[in-house]
Design an enzyme around this catalytic site. Structure first.
Site, short mmCIF file in Angstrom:
data_model
loop_
_atom_site.label_atom_id
_atom_site.label_comp_id
_atom_site.label_asym_id
_atom_site.label_seq_id
_atom_site.Cartn_x
_atom_site.Cartn_y
_atom_site.Cartn_z
N HIS A 110 0.34 -1.12 0.12
CA HIS A 110 0.16 -0.18 -0.03
C HIS A 110 1.28 1.38 -0.20
CE1 HIS A 110 -0.43 0.18 4.69
NE2 HIS A 110 0.50 0.83 4.37
N GLU A 118 -5.06 0.75 -0.54
CA GLU A 118 -4.77 -1.19 0.46
C GLU A 118 -5.29 -1.57 -1.32
OE1 GLU A 118 -3.49 -1.29 2.79
OE2 GLU A 118 -5.06 -0.61 4.71
#
Ligand code: PGA
Length: 238
Positions: free
Chosen positions: A136, A141
């Site tokens: 990330h 993410e």
């Protein structure tokens, strides 16, 4: 992506600090995006020393904090705002009005994110990013799209686990807010920072693997002014 590989952490810090100071001197009114986390700490310490000895000033710069955890107590030392303040902002001459932070304590975090994105205006000049072990950047993410906006996000389990290194409270964050990949990719220049052995696997994947959203940091690889700063330990698998 340009890879800057250093044979020690000391030379990583030295060069990153010199280049950062040079960028800020060239463009004193830079709009900077800066991360919390452990990776940039020795760099921040060096920049603070430069400010202390009068060799560098942030007086005309603007800082946008990259991300923030949600659900932590306002005084939790693990909040990104607290980390950035402790390790950098308390030691530099940035005017208070030139600091932008994502307020995840607000009642309407979605609105906070929309306004934050808008406040970036014409865009960031220089963006510094750590890399999570899951790839990330900020809290974008795995699976985040390249055009994702500044937004509220659910944390990946590995990011929640990683937060244990920073937070004081027993409850770890499960959500947060982050500048989106679209704004990061629009930045004139991006520095991806990695140091230490825990980042060796993700650095290998980032450099050698495909460009895809399962490793959001890889989406930055095609940016024309993206620099990866790695020390000997994080580069050990290359
Ligand atoms: P770290 O975090 O700098 O503390 O390793 C980086 C990240 O998870 O983005």
């Amino acid at each position: 992506m340009n890879v800057l590989r250093f044979d020690s952490e000391a030379s990583w810090v030295q060069t990153a600090a010199e280049l950062f100071a040079a960028r800020l001197r060239e463009r004193p009114g830079s709009r900077l995006c800066l991360p919390a986390g452990n990776t940039p700490l020795p760099l921040y310490q060096r920049l603070a020393e430069e400010v202390r000895r009068g060799a560098l000033t942030f007086a005309q710069a603007t800082i946008f904090s990259l991300d923030e955890y949600g659900g932590l107590a306002p005084d939790d030392p693990g909040r990104c705002a607290s980390m950035l303040r402790r390790h950098l902002l308390d030691h530099i001459d940035l005017p208070a009005a030139h600091l932008h932070q994502l307020d995840t304590l607000a009642s309407d975090v979605d609105e906070v994110c929309r306004r934050y994105d808008a406040s970036i205006g014409a865009g960031l000049d220089l963006t510094l990013l750590g890399i999570g072990r899951n790839g990330h950047v900020g809290l974008n993410e795995p699976g985040s799209a390249a055009d994702s906006a500044t937004r509220r996000v659910a944390l990946h389990a590995q990011s929640t686990e990683a937060a244990a290194a920073y937070v004081r409270g027993a409850a770890l964050p499960t959500w947060g807010a982050t500048i989106g990949l679209r704004r990061l990719l629009e930045s004139r220049e991006i520095w991806l920072l990695a140091r230490g052995p825990a980042k060796a696997h993700i650095v290998e994947r980032l450099v050698r693997g495909p460009v895809d959203a399962s490793v959001p940091a890889s989406l930055l690889r095609e940016h024309p002014r993206c620099w990866l700063f790695i020390d000997d330990a994080s580069a050990s698998r290359l």
